[in-house]
Structure formats: C-alpha cells, structure tokens
Design a protein around this motif. Structure first.
Motif, PDB file in Angstrom:
ATOM      1  N   ALA A   1       0.828  -1.207   0.000  1.00  0.00           N
ATOM      2  CA  ALA A   1       0.000   0.000   0.000  1.00  0.00           C
ATOM      3  C   ALA A   1       0.861   1.256   0.000  1.00  0.00           C
ATOM      4  N   LEU A   2       2.029   1.178   0.616  1.00  0.00           N
ATOM      5  CA  LEU A   2       2.919   2.330   0.685  1.00  0.00           C
ATOM      6  C   LEU A   2       3.669   2.547  -0.621  1.00  0.00           C
ATOM      7  N   ARG A   3       3.846   1.487  -1.373  1.00  0.00           N
ATOM      8  CA  ARG A   3       4.602   1.579  -2.631  1.00  0.00           C
ATOM      9  C   ARG A   3       3.689   1.776  -3.850  1.00  0.00           C
ATOM     10  N   ARG A   4       2.401   1.629  -3.684  1.00  0.00           N
ATOM     11  CA  ARG A   4       1.479   1.852  -4.797  1.00  0.00           C
ATOM     12  C   ARG A   4       1.312   3.355  -5.001  1.00  0.00           C
TER      13      ARG A   4
ATOM     14  N   GLY B   1       0.257   9.975  -7.637  1.00  0.00           N
ATOM     15  CA  GLY B   1       1.559  10.525  -8.003  1.00  0.00           C
ATOM     16  C   GLY B   1       2.506  10.599  -6.815  1.00  0.00           C
ATOM     17  N   ARG B   2       3.752  10.872  -7.104  1.00  0.00           N
ATOM     18  CA  ARG B   2       4.794  10.840  -6.061  1.00  0.00           C
ATOM     19  C   ARG B   2       4.620  11.942  -5.022  1.00  0.00           C
ATOM     20  N   THR B   3       4.216  13.129  -5.463  1.00  0.00           N
ATOM     21  CA  THR B   3       4.029  14.222  -4.504  1.00  0.00           C
ATOM     22  C   THR B   3       2.915  13.889  -3.519  1.00  0.00           C
ATOM     23  N   VAL B   4       1.827  13.333  -4.030  1.00  0.00           N
ATOM     24  CA  VAL B   4       0.705  12.940  -3.172  1.00  0.00           C
ATOM     25  C   VAL B   4       1.137  11.846  -2.197  1.00  0.00           C
ATOM     26  N   MET B   5       1.917  10.882  -2.691  1.00  0.00           N
ATOM     27  CA  MET B   5       2.373   9.796  -1.823  1.00  0.00           C
ATOM     28  C   MET B   5       3.324  10.301  -0.745  1.00  0.00           C
ATOM     29  N   ALA B   6       4.213  11.206  -1.095  1.00  0.00           N
ATOM     30  CA  ALA B   6       5.143  11.752  -0.100  1.00  0.00           C
ATOM     31  C   ALA B   6       4.376  12.450   1.013  1.00  0.00           C
ATOM     32  N   GLU B   7       3.386  13.254   0.638  1.00  0.00           N
ATOM     33  CA  GLU B   7       2.573  13.947   1.639  1.00  0.00           C
ATOM     34  C   GLU B   7       1.798  12.955   2.494  1.00  0.00           C
ATOM     35  N   ALA B   8       1.237  11.926   1.854  1.00  0.00           N
ATOM     36  CA  ALA B   8       0.439  10.936   2.585  1.00  0.00           C
ATOM     37  C   ALA B   8       1.290  10.186   3.614  1.00  0.00           C
TER      38      ALA B   8
ATOM     39  N   SER C   1       8.877   0.391  11.495  1.00  0.00           N
ATOM     40  CA  SER C   1       7.801   0.775  10.574  1.00  0.00           C
ATOM     41  C   SER C   1       7.876   2.263  10.275  1.00  0.00           C
ATOM     42  N   LEU C   2       8.071   3.074  11.313  1.00  0.00           N
ATOM     43  CA  LEU C   2       8.175   4.515  11.125  1.00  0.00           C
ATOM     44  C   LEU C   2       9.369   4.868  10.252  1.00  0.00           C
ATOM     45  N   ALA C   3      10.491   4.194  10.480  1.00  0.00           N
ATOM     46  CA  ALA C   3      11.685   4.447   9.673  1.00  0.00           C
ATOM     47  C   ALA C   3      11.432   4.124   8.201  1.00  0.00           C
ATOM     48  N   LEU C   4      10.727   3.022   7.932  1.00  0.00           N
ATOM     49  CA  LEU C   4      10.420   2.651   6.553  1.00  0.00           C
ATOM     50  C   LEU C   4       9.480   3.664   5.911  1.00  0.00           C
ATOM     51  N   ILE C   5       8.451   4.080   6.639  1.00  0.00           N
ATOM     52  CA  ILE C   5       7.499   5.058   6.098  1.00  0.00           C
ATOM     53  C   ILE C   5       8.203   6.363   5.751  1.00  0.00           C
ATOM     54  N   GLU C   6       9.053   6.844   6.644  1.00  0.00           N
ATOM     55  CA  GLU C   6       9.745   8.109   6.392  1.00  0.00           C
ATOM     56  C   GLU C   6      10.769   7.976   5.270  1.00  0.00           C
ATOM     57  N   ALA C   7      11.414   6.823   5.171  1.00  0.00           N
ATOM     58  CA  ALA C   7      12.368   6.603   4.079  1.00  0.00           C
ATOM     59  C   ALA C   7      11.658   6.596   2.727  1.00  0.00           C
TER      60      ALA C   7
ATOM     61  N   GLN D   1       2.056   0.059  12.182  1.00  0.00           N
ATOM     62  CA  GLN D   1       3.052  -0.946  11.860  1.00  0.00           C
ATOM     63  C   GLN D   1       2.916  -1.337  10.395  1.00  0.00           C
ATOM     64  N   VAL D   2       3.992  -1.875   9.842  1.00  0.00           N
ATOM     65  CA  VAL D   2       4.016  -2.254   8.435  1.00  0.00           C
ATOM     66  C   VAL D   2       4.395  -3.722   8.308  1.00  0.00           C
ATOM     67  N   VAL D   3       3.614  -4.454   7.518  1.00  0.00           N
ATOM     68  CA  VAL D   3       4.001  -5.822   7.155  1.00  0.00           C
ATOM     69  C   VAL D   3       4.862  -5.723   5.900  1.00  0.00           C
ATOM     70  N   PRO D   4       6.148  -6.088   5.997  1.00  0.00           N
ATOM     71  CA  PRO D   4       7.026  -5.935   4.825  1.00  0.00           C
ATOM     72  C   PRO D   4       6.720  -6.959   3.744  1.00  0.00           C
TER      73      PRO D   4
END
Length: 279
Positions: free
Chosen positions: A167-170, A174-181, A262-268, A197-200
């Motif tokens: 869901a985070l990589r879909r 667009g990229r700007t919208v995803m970065a903000e989200a 999970s937070l580190a992955l989301i921010e990265a 939390q994120v299931v990798p």
C-alpha cells in the motif's frame, strides 16, 4: 399516559431511537436476548441498537412495533435514524466507527480512510469512479475528511493500523501525493495519535493476506468486525467471528515490523518519493 414522541431528525435520532427501544423492551419485561429471538436477531444486535452503535433497518421496524406494541412508532421514525451522507454499504460502519473506543485495522492495498490526506482521498475516489463529476469527487472527499475529524481528540479512539508495504509503494495520485500521505502517517505515529506498523513484502504470506480487516470496540456495546469489498461491506457481531478476527489481527501484528522500524520505513519511502519527484 402519552406515548413516545416522534423523533426530531436534527437531534441524534439513532440515540433517541435506541433509548425508546430500551424503554419499550423493558416495559414488556423482555431481555435483549428474548427480544432478539422474536426479531430473528441476536441479543447482542438488540443491545447495539439500544446503544446507537447499529442502525435500525427499515424492514425490522414494523416487526418491532408489532412485538412491543408501540403503535407504529419505530416504523414512523426509522427513516430519521437511517439518514446518512455515506453510501449504503458503508454508512453503518462509518457511524459505528465514530463511536468506537478502539479501532484495529489492516490495509493491504491502500492507505485506509482514517489515515488519508485530502489529495490521496481525492485520487482514490477518482480511481473508484473515473466518470464521476468533480462535484461528486469533492463531496466524497469531504465526507472522508469529516470521518477523520474523530482523530482530533488527543486519545480517543485508540487507532492501531497495520499497513501492507504494498500500500505504501502503490503510487496513488503521483509521487508528490504519496510523499505527503506518508509524512502524514509518520506525523500521527510520532505524535502517538496512532499505532502504525508495516508488514514488509519480505514477509510473504501472512494471516490476513486474503483481504482488509477492521475491528471496532465500544465502551457500552459488544465489538464488531467489518468486512469490505468493492461497492459492498457488512458488519458482523457474532462473538466467535469477532474473536477469530481479533486473533488474526494479533497474528498479523506478530508478522509486522516494530513501530520504530515501521516509522523508519514510512519516512524513508516519503523521502524517496520526494527525491524522485524533485531530483
């Protein structure tokens, strides 16, 4: 003694209808379970109607009037309690969500509604119906943002979301919208307003791989589980089913990354979207 007054649609009609149902049931000397038998529903469902967690279906109102001898009161007033700004398949779930003390959810394909930004919600709504007018898209988006306002309270409801890395990589919107989200999700996590939390993807198959999952708990009513699909959805209150899905969510949490990772992955990922949009 005068009978109950018809409901005013402007004043919490579901809560009033639930209070009237409890009064009428107790006047007849029936327990919730006993009334449920006569209505062909569970006693739990009756309790949820009385607490305002569930809405009274129009097809059930005449039977209630007959069983409780309420002279058509529930049939006359059911329409006021059934009004909603949401689509029929989601309306009851959205209303229950607003009263929940705790929400646990798993999102496999997209960021769930309570964590969305306006731009992300707009992109999801447009994808859902490519032929809808701009006015309709904005109406749907505003409805979603209105749901999110329940998070304005600093601590309630407790929101625990497990996101799939997919869901985070879909790239939705667009990229700007995803970065903000993703920055928005990270902000909620850093402010301790949501447990995220994120299931990798590396986890492979996991207990909830077949679809989304949402559990809702209440202070004065039994818990519910909500199942959702394209254009459809249903609430389930069967205790065994709810317990099974709670166990599935617990197993899913065990498969997910820790809150810190999970937070580190989301921010990265948010940084990656920013960088790729503005190299």
């Amino acid at each position: 003694m005068p009978g109950p007054k018809d409901l005013d649609p402007s004043s919490s009609p579901r809560a009033m209808l639930g209070a009237e149902l409890r009064h009428a049931r107790e006047k007849k000397g029936l327990s919730q379970a006993a009334l449920g038998l006569k209505l062909f529903v569970s006693g739990t469902f009756v309790g949820q109607l009385e607490s305002g967690t569930r809405r009274l279906r129009p097809d059930m109102a005449p039977l209630i009037d007959k069983v409780l001898e309420t002279d058509g009161f529930f049939e006359r007033n059911c329409g006021a309690a059934a009004k909603s700004k949401y689509e029929d398949h989601f309306a009851e779930a959205a209303e229950a969500e607003a009263q929940a003390a705790a929400i646990r959810q798993y999102a496999p394909l997209l960021i769930p509604g309570l964590l969305q930004t306006p731009a992300y919600a707009r992109a999801v709504n447009r994808a859902y119906d490519p032929t809808a007018t701009e006015e309709t898209i904005e109406e749907w988006t505003e409805g979603r943002m209105e749901r999110i306002r329940l998070l304005d309270h600093p601590t309630k409801p407790v929101l625990w979301t497990v996101l799939d890395e997919a869901a985070l990589r879909r790239e939705t919107g667009g990229r700007t919208v995803m970065a903000e989200a993703l920055r928005h999700i990270a902000d909620l996590a850093r402010r301790n307003r949501a447990i995220v939390q994120v299931v990798p993807l590396s986890e492979g198959a996991h207990p909830a791989i077949q679809g989304a999952l949402k559990l809702m708990e209440f202070e004065d009513a039994p818990p519910l589980v909500y199942y959702e699909g394209p254009g459809t959805g249903r609430l389930e209150d069967d205790p065994a089913t709810v317990a099974q899905q709670r166990f599935r969510f617990d197993l899913l949490v065990a498969c997910a990354l820790s809150r810190e990772k999970s937070l580190a992955l989301i921010e990265a990922l948010a940084q990656d979207y920013d960088h790729e949009e503005n190299p």
